[in-house]
Motif scaffolding. Structure first.
Motif, PDB file in Angstrom:
ATOM      1  N   ILE A 122       1.151  -0.814  -0.051  1.00 33.27           N
ATOM      2  CA  ILE A 122       0.112   0.114  -0.085  1.00 33.27           C
ATOM      3  C   ILE A 122       0.606   1.388   0.034  1.00 33.27           C
ATOM      4  O   ILE A 122       0.584   2.077  -0.913  1.00 33.27           O
ATOM      5  CB  ILE A 122      -0.915   0.170   1.556  1.00 33.27           C
ATOM      6  N   ASN A 123       1.471   1.455   0.771  1.00 37.68           N
ATOM      7  CA  ASN A 123       2.699   2.313   0.972  1.00 37.68           C
ATOM      8  C   ASN A 123       3.632   2.653  -0.365  1.00 37.68           C
ATOM      9  O   ASN A 123       3.953   3.930  -0.599  1.00 37.68           O
ATOM     10  CB  ASN A 123       3.679   2.417   2.713  1.00 37.68           C
ATOM     11  N   ARG A 124       4.008   1.476  -0.885  1.00 36.70           N
ATOM     12  CA  ARG A 124       4.844   1.680  -2.413  1.00 36.70           C
ATOM     13  C   ARG A 124       4.215   2.081  -3.355  1.00 36.70           C
ATOM     14  O   ARG A 124       4.359   3.124  -3.590  1.00 36.70           O
ATOM     15  CB  ARG A 124       5.552   0.321  -2.747  1.00 36.70           C
ATOM     16  N   SER A 125       2.954   1.985  -3.517  1.00 39.39           N
ATOM     17  CA  SER A 125       1.772   2.227  -4.421  1.00 39.39           C
ATOM     18  C   SER A 125       1.599   3.914  -4.454  1.00 39.39           C
ATOM     19  O   SER A 125       1.489   4.913  -4.758  1.00 39.39           O
ATOM     20  CB  SER A 125       0.649   1.208  -4.152  1.00 39.39           C
ATOM     21  N   SER A 126       1.439   4.208  -2.619  1.00 38.61           N
ATOM     22  CA  SER A 126       0.662   4.955  -2.660  1.00 38.61           C
ATOM     23  C   SER A 126       2.407   6.512  -2.992  1.00 38.61           C
ATOM     24  O   SER A 126       2.005   7.575  -3.401  1.00 38.61           O
ATOM     25  CB  SER A 126       0.267   5.342  -1.058  1.00 38.61           C
ATOM     26  N   TYR A 127       3.260   6.290  -2.429  1.00 38.23           N
ATOM     27  CA  TYR A 127       4.653   6.322  -2.702  1.00 38.23           C
ATOM     28  C   TYR A 127       4.811   6.777  -4.030  1.00 38.23           C
ATOM     29  O   TYR A 127       5.653   8.131  -4.642  1.00 38.23           O
ATOM     30  CB  TYR A 127       5.486   6.415  -2.281  1.00 38.23           C
ATOM     31  N   GLU A 128       4.495   6.116  -5.344  1.00 36.33           N
ATOM     32  CA  GLU A 128       4.572   5.822  -6.485  1.00 36.33           C
ATOM     33  C   GLU A 128       3.487   6.867  -7.465  1.00 36.33           C
ATOM     34  O   GLU A 128       3.960   7.167  -8.055  1.00 36.33           O
ATOM     35  CB  GLU A 128       4.592   4.677  -7.454  1.00 36.33           C
ATOM     36  N   ASP A 129       2.283   7.392  -7.388  1.00 34.89           N
ATOM     37  CA  ASP A 129       1.602   7.947  -7.083  1.00 34.89           C
ATOM     38  C   ASP A 129       2.170   9.110  -6.661  1.00 34.89           C
ATOM     39  O   ASP A 129       1.891  10.086  -7.797  1.00 34.89           O
ATOM     40  CB  ASP A 129       0.471   7.976  -6.330  1.00 34.89           C
ATOM     41  N   MET A 130       2.283   9.743  -5.765  1.00 35.88           N
ATOM     42  CA  MET A 130       2.722  10.441  -5.208  1.00 35.88           C
ATOM     43  C   MET A 130       4.267  11.470  -6.578  1.00 35.88           C
ATOM     44  O   MET A 130       3.661  12.678  -6.679  1.00 35.88           O
ATOM     45  CB  MET A 130       3.784  10.930  -4.231  1.00 35.88           C
ATOM     46  N   VAL A 131       4.955  10.417  -6.914  1.00 37.97           N
ATOM     47  CA  VAL A 131       6.065  10.402  -7.842  1.00 37.97           C
ATOM     48  C   VAL A 131       5.386  10.952  -8.790  1.00 37.97           C
ATOM     49  O   VAL A 131       5.417  12.025  -9.901  1.00 37.97           O
ATOM     50  CB  VAL A 131       7.032   9.117  -7.742  1.00 37.97           C
ATOM     51  N   ASN A 132       4.512  10.374  -9.481  1.00 38.34           N
ATOM     52  CA  ASN A 132       3.853   9.771 -11.028  1.00 38.34           C
ATOM     53  C   ASN A 132       2.770  11.585 -11.091  1.00 38.34           C
ATOM     54  O   ASN A 132       2.712  12.203 -12.061  1.00 38.34           O
ATOM     55  CB  ASN A 132       2.773   9.078 -10.885  1.00 38.34           C
ATOM     56  N   ARG A 133       1.904  11.662  -9.959  1.00 40.61           N
ATOM     57  CA  ARG A 133       1.000  12.902  -9.916  1.00 40.61           C
ATOM     58  C   ARG A 133       1.833  13.997  -9.398  1.00 40.61           C
ATOM     59  O   ARG A 133       1.265  14.454  -9.500  1.00 40.61           O
ATOM     60  CB  ARG A 133       0.069  12.898  -9.349  1.00 40.61           C
ATOM     61  N   LYS A 134       2.743  14.721  -9.365  1.00 41.70           N
ATOM     62  CA  LYS A 134       3.651  14.942  -8.475  1.00 41.70           C
ATOM     63  C   LYS A 134       3.151  15.922  -7.163  1.00 41.70           C
ATOM     64  O   LYS A 134       3.249  17.120  -7.644  1.00 41.70           O
ATOM     65  CB  LYS A 134       3.651  16.366 -10.210  1.00 41.70           C
ATOM     66  N   GLY A 135       3.130  15.241  -6.954  1.00 42.12           N
ATOM     67  CA  GLY A 135       2.051  15.204  -4.889  1.00 42.12           C
ATOM     68  C   GLY A 135       1.004  15.101  -5.211  1.00 42.12           C
ATOM     69  O   GLY A 135       0.451  15.859  -3.972  1.00 42.12           O
ATOM     70  N   PHE A 136      -0.446  15.376  -6.130  1.00 45.30           N
ATOM     71  CA  PHE A 136      -1.393  15.976  -5.936  1.00 45.30           C
ATOM     72  C   PHE A 136      -1.999  14.570  -5.813  1.00 45.30           C
ATOM     73  O   PHE A 136      -2.056  13.106  -6.043  1.00 45.30           O
ATOM     74  CB  PHE A 136      -1.525  15.877  -7.028  1.00 45.30           C
ATOM     75  N   LYS A 137      -2.774  14.744  -5.027  1.00 40.14           N
ATOM     76  CA  LYS A 137      -3.869  13.821  -4.091  1.00 40.14           C
ATOM     77  C   LYS A 137      -5.550  14.416  -3.726  1.00 40.14           C
ATOM     78  O   LYS A 137      -5.419  15.208  -3.163  1.00 40.14           O
ATOM     79  CB  LYS A 137      -2.283  12.994  -2.700  1.00 40.14           C
ATOM     80  N   THR A 138      -6.637  12.903  -4.513  1.00 41.25           N
ATOM     81  CA  THR A 138      -7.038  13.290  -3.666  1.00 41.25           C
ATOM     82  C   THR A 138      -8.035  12.977  -2.515  1.00 41.25           C
ATOM     83  O   THR A 138      -7.187  12.437  -1.902  1.00 41.25           O
ATOM     84  CB  THR A 138      -8.200  13.007  -4.735  1.00 41.25           C
ATOM     85  N   PHE A 139      -8.849  13.064  -1.419  1.00 42.06           N
ATOM     86  CA  PHE A 139      -9.196  13.023   0.080  1.00 42.06           C
ATOM     87  C   PHE A 139     -10.568  11.850  -0.726  1.00 42.06           C
ATOM     88  O   PHE A 139     -10.862  13.602   0.185  1.00 42.06           O
ATOM     89  CB  PHE A 139      -8.788  14.083   1.069  1.00 42.06           C
ATOM     90  N   VAL A 140     -11.189  11.681   0.050  1.00 52.28           N
ATOM     91  CA  VAL A 140     -12.485  10.644   0.468  1.00 52.28           C
ATOM     92  C   VAL A 140     -12.493  10.459   1.572  1.00 52.28           C
ATOM     93  O   VAL A 140     -11.976   9.181   1.972  1.00 52.28           O
ATOM     94  CB  VAL A 140     -13.069  10.088  -0.732  1.00 52.28           C
ATOM     95  N   SER A 141     -13.255  11.422   2.319  1.00 51.81           N
ATOM     96  CA  SER A 141     -13.649  10.702   3.574  1.00 51.81           C
ATOM     97  C   SER A 141     -14.557  10.602   3.728  1.00 51.81           C
ATOM     98  O   SER A 141     -16.321  11.061   3.461  1.00 51.81           O
ATOM     99  CB  SER A 141     -13.249  12.044   4.738  1.00 51.81           C
ATOM    100  N   TRP A 142     -15.490  10.423   5.235  1.00 58.77           N
ATOM    101  CA  TRP A 142     -16.584   9.892   6.051  1.00 58.77           C
ATOM    102  C   TRP A 142     -17.493  11.666   6.146  1.00 58.77           C
ATOM    103  O   TRP A 142     -18.451  12.043   6.769  1.00 58.77           O
ATOM    104  CB  TRP A 142     -16.808   9.485   7.154  1.00 58.77           C
ATOM    105  N   TRP A 143     -16.247  12.836   6.100  1.00 56.00           N
ATOM    106  CA  TRP A 143     -16.556  14.244   6.341  1.00 56.00           C
ATOM    107  C   TRP A 143     -18.402  14.869   6.071  1.00 56.00           C
ATOM    108  O   TRP A 143     -18.074  14.900   5.321  1.00 56.00           O
ATOM    109  CB  TRP A 143     -15.810  15.586   6.271  1.00 56.00           C
TER     110      TRP A 143
END
Length: 328
Positions: free
Chosen positions: A191-212
């Motif tokens: 999970i962490n490796r995949s997330s790390y690579e995703d950060m590299v590929n998307r240049k730090g961009f990430k969406t957040f889906v939460s319960w708020w």
């Protein structure tokens, strides 16, 4: 002989503890939860420990900024270094270390939400827990909060300042056992490796889906600007001035469904930026936004964070302004 046997038994008893300690220190990707890989990838980048090139434009701020500014939409030379749960503390040290190890960027986009001016939020649970800040940086924050009489806000969850810092620094099992136990339920390394690579590929961009169900501003009863967080926000702007960096203090859009109900928060927060703008009026490279836009809920993943469609709309709205300054 009896003494040797006792020593042997003690060593035998301690071996599992020593092995656990070594594992905790050496293999955080195997058990760390939450956003560790996001913070870790940012840390590797700003310290020059990756093959990634320096960026002309960097984004600093909290999770709203991380999901709100899409590098691929803004510029090939943009990297989003914002972090979930972060405040101006992380923004300052991220920029400071980036400059020291990667060089001086042309432009900084800086954005912190109202909640992250009134709470230290991720200082212990992310910065220290993940090892994002080094010992000297953490002690500087602790001392600054104490100097300004805000130590109680920093240690609001029962932390004990430098003593708690030491526990995290030595990777005390008492601080990390719950993560280790939870890691038995899923493959954290993958999970962490995949997330790390995703950060590299998307240049730090990430969406957040939460319960708020409601926004952070909606859940706040009133706005309190902590002096320590104001200090580090200004310190970040000052660092930009010292290095000739074009800095844009921007406010991420709020969700339209609770926009009017949040007026008690965003209105005084807007006034804070009005004063900040006056204080930096003499600096041509400092641009401070004082307004708060509202977007339809279709552009949000939850009540706080823009989805990718929303990020495209917002990034396009600031693109001309940011690139116009860069290209001059």
């Amino acid at each position: 002989m009896k003494v040797l046997k006792v020593i042997g038994k003690v060593i035998l008893i301690l071996l599992p503890v020593i092995a656990l300690w070594v594992f905790l220190a050496a293999f955080p990707m195997n058990y760390m939860d939450g956003e560790y890989s996001l913070y870790n990838q940012t840390k590797d980048y700003i310290y020059g420990e990756t093959d990634l090139k320096p960026s002309d434009i960097i984004v600093l701020g909290d999770s709203k900024a991380k999901s709100g500014v899409l590098p691929s939409e803004l510029s090939d030379g943009c990297y989003n270094l914002a972090q979930g749960g972060s405040t101006s503390v992380e923004a300052y040290y991220t920029l400071k270390n980036y400059i020291e190890h990667m060089g001086v960027p042309k432009t900084v986009i800086l954005s912190e939400s109202a909640y992250h001016f009134s709470s230290f939020d991720g200082f212990w649970s992310r910065d220290i827990y993940f090892g994002f800040l080094n010992k000297e940086e953490a002690i500087e924050v602790i001392n600054q909060a104490k100097k300004l009489g805000e130590e109680a806000f920093l240690n609001s969850n029962g932390e004990k300042g430098k003593l708690t810092l030491l526990e995290y620094r030595i990777k005390s099992p008492t601080k990390y056992m719950s993560a280790l136990v939870n890691a038995l339920k899923e493959d954290r390394l993958t999970i962490n490796r995949s997330s790390y690579e995703d950060m590299v590929n998307r240049k730090g961009f990430k969406t957040f889906v939460s319960w708020w169900p409601t926004s952070g501003e909606y859940d706040m009863e009133s706005l309190t600007i902590l002096q320590t967080l104001d200090y580090y926000y200004r310190k970040t702007i000052d660092l930009c001035i010292e290095n000739g960096i074009e800095v844009y203090s921007l406010n991420m859009p709020l969700i339209a469904t609770t926009y009017d109900d949040c007026k008690k928060i965003w209105q005084p927060f807007s006034e804070y930026f009005v004063q900040l703008k006056k204080d930096y009026a003499g600096f041509a490279n400092v641009h401070i936004d004082t307004e708060f836009a509202s977007y339809d809920e279709k552009y949000f993943d939850d009540a706080d964070h823009l989805n990718e469609a929303g990020a495209i709309v917002y990034t396009d709205s600031i693109k001309e302004m940011i690139l116009g300054e860069v290209e001059q």
